[in-house]
Design a protein around this motif. Structure first.
Motif, PDB file in Angstrom:
ATOM      1  N   ARG A   9       6.337   1.359 -11.854  1.00  0.00           N
ATOM      2  CA  ARG A   9       5.964   0.582 -10.669  1.00  0.00           C
ATOM      3  C   ARG A   9       4.454   0.343 -10.615  1.00  0.00           C
ATOM      4  O   ARG A   9       3.993  -0.742 -10.299  1.00  0.00           O
ATOM      5  N   ARG A  10       3.706   1.395 -10.902  1.00  0.00           N
ATOM      6  CA  ARG A  10       2.234   1.279 -10.786  1.00  0.00           C
ATOM      7  C   ARG A  10       1.692   0.233 -11.740  1.00  0.00           C
ATOM      8  O   ARG A  10       0.819  -0.567 -11.382  1.00  0.00           O
ATOM      9  N   GLN A  11       2.198   0.238 -12.956  1.00  0.00           N
ATOM     10  CA  GLN A  11       1.687  -0.704 -13.945  1.00  0.00           C
ATOM     11  C   GLN A  11       2.148  -2.133 -13.684  1.00  0.00           C
ATOM     12  O   GLN A  11       1.553  -3.078 -14.189  1.00  0.00           O
ATOM     13  N   ASN A  12       3.192  -2.297 -12.880  1.00  0.00           N
ATOM     14  CA  ASN A  12       3.693  -3.624 -12.561  1.00  0.00           C
ATOM     15  C   ASN A  12       3.271  -4.095 -11.168  1.00  0.00           C
ATOM     16  O   ASN A  12       3.834  -5.053 -10.642  1.00  0.00           O
ATOM     17  N   THR A  13       2.304  -3.405 -10.577  1.00  0.00           N
ATOM     18  CA  THR A  13       1.874  -3.726  -9.216  1.00  0.00           C
ATOM     19  C   THR A  13       0.422  -4.178  -9.200  1.00  0.00           C
ATOM     20  O   THR A  13      -0.449  -3.524  -9.776  1.00  0.00           O
ATOM     21  N   ILE A  14       0.192  -5.291  -8.551  1.00  0.00           N
ATOM     22  CA  ILE A  14      -1.166  -5.783  -8.300  1.00  0.00           C
ATOM     23  C   ILE A  14      -1.569  -5.336  -6.904  1.00  0.00           C
ATOM     24  O   ILE A  14      -0.834  -5.538  -5.936  1.00  0.00           O
ATOM     25  N   ILE A  15      -2.735  -4.715  -6.797  1.00  0.00           N
ATOM     26  CA  ILE A  15      -3.239  -4.260  -5.502  1.00  0.00           C
ATOM     27  C   ILE A  15      -4.397  -5.166  -5.077  1.00  0.00           C
ATOM     28  O   ILE A  15      -5.451  -5.185  -5.723  1.00  0.00           O
ATOM     29  N   ILE A  16      -4.189  -5.941  -4.018  1.00  0.00           N
ATOM     30  CA  ILE A  16      -5.271  -6.739  -3.428  1.00  0.00           C
ATOM     31  C   ILE A  16      -5.623  -6.065  -2.108  1.00  0.00           C
ATOM     32  O   ILE A  16      -4.873  -6.137  -1.128  1.00  0.00           O
ATOM     33  N   ALA A  17      -6.735  -5.382  -2.094  1.00  0.00           N
ATOM     34  CA  ALA A  17      -7.172  -4.601  -0.937  1.00  0.00           C
ATOM     35  C   ALA A  17      -8.062  -5.452  -0.038  1.00  0.00           C
ATOM     36  O   ALA A  17      -8.587  -6.492  -0.450  1.00  0.00           O
ATOM     37  N   VAL A  18      -8.251  -4.990   1.176  1.00  0.00           N
ATOM     38  CA  VAL A  18      -9.124  -5.680   2.123  1.00  0.00           C
ATOM     39  C   VAL A  18      -9.841  -4.635   2.966  1.00  0.00           C
ATOM     40  O   VAL A  18      -9.242  -3.650   3.402  1.00  0.00           O
ATOM     41  N   ASP A  19     -11.134  -4.804   3.164  1.00  0.00           N
ATOM     42  CA  ASP A  19     -11.890  -3.870   4.002  1.00  0.00           C
ATOM     43  C   ASP A  19     -11.313  -3.850   5.408  1.00  0.00           C
ATOM     44  O   ASP A  19     -10.933  -4.889   5.965  1.00  0.00           O
ATOM     45  N   CYS A  20     -11.254  -2.658   5.993  1.00  0.00           N
ATOM     46  CA  CYS A  20     -10.739  -2.494   7.353  1.00  0.00           C
ATOM     47  C   CYS A  20     -11.876  -2.760   8.336  1.00  0.00           C
ATOM     48  O   CYS A  20     -12.772  -1.916   8.497  1.00  0.00           O
ATOM     49  N   LEU A  21     -11.844  -3.913   8.981  1.00  0.00           N
ATOM     50  CA  LEU A  21     -12.900  -4.290   9.921  1.00  0.00           C
ATOM     51  C   LEU A  21     -12.499  -4.059  11.371  1.00  0.00           C
ATOM     52  O   LEU A  21     -13.330  -4.207  12.277  1.00  0.00           O
ATOM     53  N   ASN A  22     -11.232  -3.709  11.619  1.00  0.00           N
ATOM     54  CA  ASN A  22     -10.741  -3.425  12.971  1.00  0.00           C
ATOM     55  C   ASN A  22      -9.953  -2.119  12.944  1.00  0.00           C
ATOM     56  O   ASN A  22      -8.718  -2.115  12.992  1.00  0.00           O
ATOM     57  N   PRO A  23     -10.628  -0.986  12.826  1.00  0.00           N
ATOM     58  CA  PRO A  23      -9.926   0.279  12.609  1.00  0.00           C
ATOM     59  C   PRO A  23      -9.061   0.701  13.789  1.00  0.00           C
ATOM     60  O   PRO A  23      -9.333   0.360  14.944  1.00  0.00           O
ATOM     61  N   SER A  24      -8.021   1.454  13.466  1.00  0.00           N
ATOM     62  CA  SER A  24      -7.149   2.034  14.482  1.00  0.00           C
ATOM     63  C   SER A  24      -7.938   3.035  15.322  1.00  0.00           C
ATOM     64  O   SER A  24      -8.796   3.760  14.808  1.00  0.00           O
ATOM     65  N   PRO A  25      -7.647   3.125  16.623  1.00  0.00           N
ATOM     66  CA  PRO A  25      -8.360   4.105  17.465  1.00  0.00           C
ATOM     67  C   PRO A  25      -8.079   5.546  17.060  1.00  0.00           C
ATOM     68  O   PRO A  25      -8.810   6.445  17.458  1.00  0.00           O
ATOM     69  N   ALA A  36      11.419  -1.598 -12.704  1.00  0.00           N
ATOM     70  CA  ALA A  36      10.330  -1.882 -11.769  1.00  0.00           C
ATOM     71  C   ALA A  36       9.955  -3.344 -11.892  1.00  0.00           C
ATOM     72  O   ALA A  36       9.450  -3.791 -12.926  1.00  0.00           O
ATOM     73  N   ALA A  37      10.192  -4.094 -10.825  1.00  0.00           N
ATOM     74  CA  ALA A  37       9.859  -5.514 -10.836  1.00  0.00           C
ATOM     75  C   ALA A  37       8.365  -5.712 -10.640  1.00  0.00           C
ATOM     76  O   ALA A  37       7.659  -4.861 -10.088  1.00  0.00           O
ATOM     77  N   GLN A  38       7.872  -6.847 -11.114  1.00  0.00           N
ATOM     78  CA  GLN A  38       6.478  -7.215 -10.867  1.00  0.00           C
ATOM     79  C   GLN A  38       6.296  -7.425  -9.370  1.00  0.00           C
ATOM     80  O   GLN A  38       7.135  -8.017  -8.699  1.00  0.00           O
ATOM     81  N   ARG A  39       5.172  -6.945  -8.839  1.00  0.00           N
ATOM     82  CA  ARG A  39       4.939  -7.070  -7.400  1.00  0.00           C
ATOM     83  C   ARG A  39       3.439  -7.092  -7.122  1.00  0.00           C
ATOM     84  O   ARG A  39       2.661  -6.448  -7.816  1.00  0.00           O
ATOM     85  N   ALA A  40       3.055  -7.845  -6.115  1.00  0.00           N
ATOM     86  CA  ALA A  40       1.680  -7.831  -5.614  1.00  0.00           C
ATOM     87  C   ALA A  40       1.713  -7.328  -4.184  1.00  0.00           C
ATOM     88  O   ALA A  40       2.561  -7.738  -3.389  1.00  0.00           O
ATOM     89  N   ILE A  41       0.808  -6.410  -3.851  1.00  0.00           N
ATOM     90  CA  ILE A  41       0.684  -5.902  -2.484  1.00  0.00           C
ATOM     91  C   ILE A  41      -0.671  -6.366  -1.946  1.00  0.00           C
ATOM     92  O   ILE A  41      -1.711  -6.048  -2.529  1.00  0.00           O
ATOM     93  N   ILE A  42      -0.646  -7.076  -0.833  1.00  0.00           N
ATOM     94  CA  ILE A  42      -1.860  -7.691  -0.293  1.00  0.00           C
ATOM     95  C   ILE A  42      -2.166  -7.100   1.074  1.00  0.00           C
ATOM     96  O   ILE A  42      -1.274  -6.986   1.927  1.00  0.00           O
ATOM     97  N   GLY A  43      -3.429  -6.724   1.272  1.00  0.00           N
ATOM     98  CA  GLY A  43      -3.871  -6.214   2.564  1.00  0.00           C
ATOM     99  C   GLY A  43      -4.027  -4.710   2.617  1.00  0.00           C
ATOM    100  O   GLY A  43      -4.055  -4.122   3.706  1.00  0.00           O
ATOM    101  N   VAL A  44      -4.140  -4.058   1.485  1.00  0.00           N
ATOM    102  CA  VAL A  44      -4.232  -2.603   1.432  1.00  0.00           C
ATOM    103  C   VAL A  44      -5.639  -2.158   1.850  1.00  0.00           C
ATOM    104  O   VAL A  44      -6.634  -2.588   1.261  1.00  0.00           O
ATOM    105  N   HIS A  45      -5.730  -1.316   2.861  1.00  0.00           N
ATOM    106  CA  HIS A  45      -7.030  -0.817   3.316  1.00  0.00           C
ATOM    107  C   HIS A  45      -7.578   0.228   2.338  1.00  0.00           C
ATOM    108  O   HIS A  45      -6.797   0.896   1.641  1.00  0.00           O
ATOM    109  N   PRO A  46      -8.890   0.412   2.306  1.00  0.00           N
ATOM    110  CA  PRO A  46      -9.470   1.380   1.364  1.00  0.00           C
ATOM    111  C   PRO A  46      -8.886   2.781   1.471  1.00  0.00           C
ATOM    112  O   PRO A  46      -8.714   3.454   0.456  1.00  0.00           O
TER     113      PRO A  46
END
Length: 775
Positions: free
Chosen positions: A265-281, A230-240
């Motif tokens: 994978r979980r321990q090697n992953t950085i989760i940068i979340a972002v509030d969903c301000l434009n929700p899907s219909p 499991a490679a180191q990875r950052a995931i950016i833009g994850v909604h709540p």
């Protein structure tokens, strides 16, 4: 030094306070520090008996503190605590004198007992300088605290992203052909953090569509090697709502039978979340309580205009901020702007549940036979698009792939889905969820009932992806739940609602077992006797099963046919019905196979002891029941009267004929046998197995019946047993399902909310009365 004095060093206030309160109540003198620097300043002024030290701290790490303490006051006994265990830090901490290494979350009573035992084992410590009152100073402005909200500029976020891109793989949300997707990003400018919903969820990076579990070699140099890369990875833009889906996967793959591949994978992953301000219909996240989150991320961003409000969710997140961005305390106006942004986003959601989500399990239970399931699925294509885009679906299948040399290969798992036609089909051909309505119902029950009851978390996060992906426009759980609620007359206002684990690296890796004997029972059935190469016992209970591998062909669940009272080896009786069983039937003495297990619960030996036992086997149902027959005969004094009824289709299909003959003559067991169709060689009873039951006199108050056979047999046998007034709780059955993984994860063997490979395969009739898909 005060006796029984403890210093707690941890940057999480809740950890410090809970341990401190517990130890104070136990009579200890307790001081606390929230950083390594603060702890060392305190140790300069006062001595302590024991130090409880977190590894990951802002500023100086726990290892650095441990080194200083060893130099300054080597008599202080240190206990390491961490939520991020690793072999390297464990070894280093022990080398520096740590007496133990505990994984968060901690049991306070366990820690207190360890401290008590430690203090009881040490001698008098040297007296030290003047003691002073400890008053922790306020944290330095530059120290970033977990669980705190700060503000960073958009340039600050850019600095974080660009720095991560240089150090690790960064995956983020990008715009593509009018939709949003997760993909590798090379610069901050590629990111779209104003997205509504991505086509595929971020969980694909934690549980990929296909991954290698094992690499193997076959032949003279047979070898099996687990693969947990499991490679180191950052995931950016994850909604709540996707963060909540990740938390469900954490529970499923880390709490029970910890999955080494997922954990890596979980321990090697950085989760940068972002509030969903434009929700899907099509989203209804507020109804599922997943619009906002306070856990499950490393950093959580809210766009407040020129800046981002950022919540720090973990030590990894705190390290990122401290290293790459200038974070500051928010002003009152910025706090107001964050609330306004979230409230404005809430107003954009157009869909909602018409029933409180807490009522969904009961609503579904009462709607099991509702005609809605049939009418709704008339247009279903059984394409499984809905489950493939779902962030909370994690069912999988397992396959072997062999190289062209036929000497090596890989065992991989890949996504599977309960909406596919053959998902619940077993080797003998039965499909326990053969029609579209039952598959659709199972999916909705899993979302609204089974996952809630099993994991205590919602099984649908309201992202709306399935509704978008479904060509027939029938997949939305919201529409299903609302339709059922309307049918039941339940209009209500909706209500609202990274753990540490020790992975079992051998979870999917079979142990090598040598074939020591093969006996043919019929042209289609053989019994195989195995011995593990490591000399250890299988350790089974009668009624359990094992997963048997022929590398390069695959793996199959096989009932264990011998009793644990037979030391040294174990037996598997196998019918030739598929690729794996065909390969097994071609093996000769000395061949090596892989075996995992034992799995399942087995027959309830404790409940059976002291009772009369009525054992009923139809056809190859004798394979698993034979283990119980052997166990009863080997421990005969532990049981009352023993009666065995066996039925085969024809004389040529009788199994274990030598043992049948021995049982028929044994004074230890009453044996009755029948065949469906006789021939000129057969002089015994002719008729289905239910014809034997009326011939047996039983004491209803003392008898427990154990029934194993083909599914069609159960209904008729149960009917005869009920005529004898045997209560449901005294009728025990073993069920066949497609138990692909054996550890309660792949989903193939699920009956309603139960995993047969974990809670089964043995059930009482009383239990099965509540499982509508069972028999």
């Amino acid at each position: 030094m005060q006796e029984n004095s403890v210093l707690i060093v941890d940057d999480e206030p809740i950890v410090r306070e809970s341990i401190s309160d517990w130890l104070k109540d136990a009579g200890y003198q307790v001081a606390t520090a929230e950083s390594g620097e603060e702890a060392l300043e305190m140790i300069e002024k006062q001595d302590f008996s024991v130090m409880v030290l977190d590894i990951r701290l802002p500023g100086q790490t726990g290892i650095a503190v441990l080194k200083e303490v060893k130099t300054q006051r080597p008599w202080i006994k240190s206990i390491i605590i961490t939520a991020y265990p690793s072999a390297e830090t464990t070894a280093e901490a022990k080398k520096l004198g740590a007496i133990d290494y505990l994984i968060k979350p901690l049991a306070p009573d366990h820690l207190e007992r360890l401290i008590r035992e430690t203090l009881g084992s040490v001698g008098k410590a040297p007296t030290v300088t003047t003691a002073v009152e400890i008053r922790p100073e306020p944290p330095a402005v530059e120290v970033v605290e977990v669980k705190k909200s700060l503000v960073i500029s958009k340039d600050g976020l850019k600095s974080i992203v660009e720095s991560l891109v240089k150090e690790t793989e960064v995956v983020g949300v990008k715009s593509r052909h009018g939709k949003y997707v997760y993909d590798r990003v090379a610069s901050f400018e590629e990111l779209r953090l104003d997205h509504d919903v991505t086509v595929m969820p971020p969980t694909q990076y934690l549980l990929p569509a296909k991954e290698t579990l094992l690499k193997f070699k076959v032949g003279d140099e047979a070898q099996v090697e687990p693969v947990t890369e499991a490679a180191q990875r950052a995931i950016i833009g994850v909604h709540p709502y996707d963060v909540k889906a990740i938390e469900l996967l954490d529970e499923a793959f880390m709490a029970t039978n910890p999955d080494p591949n997922y954990i890596a994978r979980r321990q090697n992953t950085i989760i940068i979340a972002v509030d969903c301000l434009n929700p899907s219909p099509k989203s209804f996240a507020p109804s599922m309580g997943t619009r906002l989150t306070e856990t499950g991320f490393d950093l959580l961003l809210t766009d407040i205009g020129n800046d981002y409000m950022v919540a720090v969710g973990s030590e990894k997140g705190a390290e990122l901020l401290a290293k790459y961005a200038q974070a500051r305390e928010p002003t009152g106006d910025e706090i107001v702007r964050q609330k306004a942004a979230r409230d404005e986003a809430l107003a954009k959601y157009k869909l909602s549940l018409n029933v409180a989500k807490e009522r969904l399990p009961k609503l579904l239970e009462e709607s099991y036979d509702d005609p809605y399931w049939e009418s709704r699925t008339e247009a279903c294509l059984s394409c499984a698009s809905c489950v493939m885009v779902c962030p909370t679906c994690f069912c999988f299948d397992v396959h072997d792939e062999v190289s062209l040399s036929l000497k090596e290969g890989e065992r991989s798992r890949q996504w599977d889905g309960c909406m596919l036609v053959d998902f619940a089909k077993v080797a003998t051909g039965e499909n326990f969820r053969h029609d579209k309505a039952s598959r659709f119902r199972h999916r909705m029950f899993r979302k609204g009932k089974y996952i809630v009851e099993r994991y205590g978390m919602v099984g649908c996060v309201g992202c709306g992806r399935c509704a978008t992906a479904c060509l027939a426009d029938i997949a939305s759980p919201l529409e299903a739940f609302n339709a059922l609620a309307e049918s039941a007359g339940l209009k209500e206002a909706a209500a609202r609602i990274a753990m540490a684990a020790e992975p079992d690296t051998g979870l999917y890796a079979p142990r090598p077992a040598e074939l020591v004997k093969v006996d043919e029972l019929t042209p289609r059935e053989k019994v195989f006797e195995f011995r593990f190469k490591d000399g250890k016992a299988l350790g089974q209970r009668p009624g359990q099963f094992a997963e048997v591998s022929v590398m390069g062909i695959g793996e199959s669940p096989i009932s264990i046919s011998s009793s644990p009272t037979k030391d040294g080896t174990f037996q598997l009786a196998i019918r030739n019905v598929g690729n794996v069983t065909n390969a097994l039937h071609g093996l000769e003495k000395g061949a090596i196979v892989g075996v995992r297990g034992p799995f399942g619960n087995g027959f309830p030996l404790e409940a059976l002891e002291g009772k009369d036992v009525l054992l009923i086997a139809g056809g190859i149902g004798l394979f698993p029941l034979r283990s119980l027959v052997q166990y009863v005969l080997d421990r005969r004094s532990s049981f009352g009267r023993a009666v065995l009824l066996f039925g085969a289709r024809s004389p040529a299909e009788r199994l274990f004929v030598d043992e049948l003959a021995a049982w028929s003559k044994s004074p230890e067991i009453e044996f009755h046998e029948t065949v469906d169709r006789g021939d000129e060689s057969w002089h015994g009873n002719v008729g289905v197995i239910t014809t034997l039951i009326p011939k047996v006199d039983i004491d209803v108050g003392k008898t427990m019946a154990v029934v194993v056979g083909p599914p069609i047999m159960y209904r008729f046998v149960i009917g005869e047993l009920k005529k004898k007034d045997i209560p449901d709780e005294n009728i025990i059955m073993s069920l066949e399902r497609r138990m692909k993984c054996g550890v309660g994860k792949c989903g193939h063997c699920q009956i309603n909310g139960v995993y047969v490979c974990q809670e089964g395969p043995v059930f009482t009739l009383a239990q099965l009365r509540n499982l509508r898909e069972a028999v």
